[in-house]
Scaffold this active site. Structure first.
Site, PDB file in Angstrom:
ATOM      1  NE  ARG A   2      -3.758  -1.825   2.330  1.00 43.15           N
ATOM      2  CZ  ARG A   2      -4.988  -2.911   2.736  1.00 43.15           C
ATOM      3  NH1 ARG A   2      -4.803  -2.173   4.333  1.00 43.15           N
ATOM      4  NH2 ARG A   2      -5.493  -4.100   2.342  1.00 43.15           N
ATOM      5  NE  ARG A  20      -2.353   4.939   9.026  1.00 46.25           N
ATOM      6  CZ  ARG A  20      -3.235   5.111   8.514  1.00 46.25           C
ATOM      7  NH1 ARG A  20      -3.299   4.640   7.418  1.00 46.25           N
ATOM      8  NH2 ARG A  20      -4.393   4.849   9.571  1.00 46.25           N
ATOM      9  CD  GLU A  68      -9.704  -1.892   9.810  1.00 43.75           C
ATOM     10  OE1 GLU A  68      -9.338  -0.710   9.870  1.00 43.75           O
ATOM     11  OE2 GLU A  68      -8.840  -2.737   8.979  1.00 43.75           O
ATOM     12  CB  SER A 106     -11.612  -4.462   7.654  1.00 43.15           C
ATOM     13  OG  SER A 106     -12.095  -4.245   7.086  1.00 43.15           O
ATOM     14  NE  ARG A 166      -2.729  -1.298  11.498  1.00 38.51           N
ATOM     15  CZ  ARG A 166      -3.523  -0.546  11.387  1.00 38.51           C
ATOM     16  NH1 ARG A 166      -4.826  -0.722  11.319  1.00 38.51           N
ATOM     17  NH2 ARG A 166      -3.101   0.061  10.069  1.00 38.51           N
TER      18      ARG A 166
END
Length: 421
Positions: A258, A273, A345, A348, A385
């Site tokens: 990403r 991140r 988070e 998801s 994460r």
RNA sequence: GGAAGCGUGCCAGAGCGGCCGAAUGGGACACACUGCUAAUGUGUUGUGCUCUUACCGGGCACCGAGGGUUCAAAUCCCUCCGCUUCCGCCA
């Protein structure tokens, strides 16, 4: 893409969905107009083509003396057909644009509003009371010789890192646990390609508003996937699956890439991140009427994994405006991070209903044998994460970290990770 | 990287520029026949869009993808993609 027929039959529901998302309800009317326009143009074109076919046949059978006159008429018709086809192309493009502009119709129970309007479904586990200084995951990871962001930056740039030693082992243990659990539950394990063609990226809906998030290899016209959802969804594109029984379930392990374009200055410390991480992702194909139940099942699997790493978490029902274009409903699991005194988070899961499958043309045969669009769902089972939550929640006063029982086999049976001196 | 060949319906496999949505065989399904199975016979056997719409039915499109030539393209031309084979190169 949403179901055009549904829009025609029940535009009010689609308008309401748009409003709940904070999107423009008038887009629905633009779509209906474009649809009506296209149908008019196509049927005009069809008639002309029918005429042309008949006339063309007559030319072939005509006597030599009749031929020139017929040919002249046919030539004229051909020109008109060409014009009509140009008009069809324009109408199709206009329809496609109007069609793409509308996100999936939300499930009725989805909370309206934006990022902060989520509803907490449940909260699980006690927030740990830590004695002594609270170290964040990077401090802990560096102490353990597990995370090296400095060299990550040296070698690859900001938001890159090395996992090493127990850090690397911890990731393997975690992701292995996820795959093992999923496989035991009937998911088919998959290692997919992480470079995909534009149509795969487009079909899964990642070239829309998030297009600046994806890495593109221009020289080869390929994209690096941000999640295994992309290859797992495209896996069955243009196919008709047998979905007469249980959903078809896959669990994919992949690296994810990403660009994190819009997040300058956000989560710059550590590995929360990053540009590249690993993820185990569930993906299910089913009949639309099974999708809502399947969604809860995926959520339950996520919670089982969170239970296995023994961290406090909560489950939120993500609000309409924060759903992403393909999802009709989304549940996130957020783990408690002591260093931030906040939930972040970790998973998801989205129910994309038929939205994604329609664009990818993934179908099944209903009881009458007629092809119908399938539903697709996805959900996270573990990511890099998660290491953040594990380290922080299980830290001991001296910078050591207790290993949750489920992860010990992957770490040589170690119960505690001791900082390197 | 160079050269050649191929890409048709669930599968196999035909297909002169018009009568090809596409022969033929296999498979699948339905019905018939047979004490059951097998065999045999007959029929059905695609998808999308669209009109009418309850249904029947009609129109258009689709022969790897996209362009082009032509009154007319599965059939001719171009580009791309994929597969196969040979040569070269390299993990």
């Amino acid at each position: 893409m949403i179901d055009l027929r549904f829009v025609r039959d029940d535009p009010d529901t689609v308008r309401a969905s748009q409003r709940a998302r904070g999107a423009d309800p008038a887009a629905v009317d633009r779509l209906l107009d474009a649809d009506a326009q296209r149908r008019a143009v196509v049927s005009a074109g069809d008639e002309l083509r029918a005429e042309q076919k008949a006339l063309g046949r007559a030319v072939g059978q005509a006597s030599p003396e009749d031929r020139p006159a017929l040919l002249a008429r046919a030539k004229d018709l051909a020109a008109r057909v060409k014009e009509a086809e140009a008009a069809e192309t324009r109408a199709n493009d206009a329809l496609a644009a109007a069609h793409k502009a509308i996100d999936n119709v939300i499930e009725a129970a989805t909370p309206p509003g934006g990022e902060t309007d989520f509803v907490v479904r449940k909260t699980v586990g006690e927030i740990p009371v830590l004695s002594g200084p609270v170290r964040d995951h990077l401090e802990l990871g560096e102490g353990l010789g597990a995370i090296d962001t400095e060299r990550g930056a040296k070698v690859s740039g900001a938001r890159f890192y090395f996992l090493r030693g127990v850090g690397a082992q911890l990731q393997w243990a975690l992701l292995n646990l996820a795959v093992t659990k999923a496989a035991a539950a009937g998911f088919i394990p998959v290692i997919p390609p992480v470079l995909v063609k534009p149509e795969s990226m487009e079909g899964t809906g990642f070239l829309g508003e998030h297009s600046d998030e994806v890495y593109r290899l221009e020289a080869d016209d390929l994209y690096l996937v941000g999640t295994a959802e992309v290859p797992l969804a495209a896996y069955h594109s243009d196919e008709i699956l047998d979905l007469s029984g249980d959903p078809v379930r896959y669990v994919g392990w992949s690296s994810c890439f990403r660009r994190e374009a819009g997040s300058y200055g956000k989560d710059t410390r550590g590995i929360i991140r990053v540009h590249q991480f690993d993820k185990v992702e569930m993906f299910a194909y089913c009949r639309p009427e099974q999708a809502a139940d399947e969604h809860l099942r995926l959520l339950a699997f996520e919670e089982q994994m969170l239970a296995a790493i023994e961290v406090p978490y909560r489950v939120i029902d993500v609000a309409a405006g924060d759903l992403g274009s393909s999802a009709a409903r989304k549940y996130d699991c957020e783990a408690w991070l002591p260093s931030q005194q906040a939930y972040r988070e970790l998973t998801s899961t989205s129910n994309c209903t038929t939205f994604q499958a329609r664009r990818l043309s993934i179908r099944y045969r209903d009881a009458d044998g007629k092809p119908q669009i399938a539903a697709t769902l996805n959900g996270t089972l573990a990511t890099t994460r998660w290491i953040v939550a594990i380290l922080e929640n299980h830290q001991l006063p001296d910078g050591a970290v207790r290993v949750p029982e489920a992860l010990r086999p992957g770490l040589g049976g170690r119960e505690v990770l001791e900082p390197a001196r």
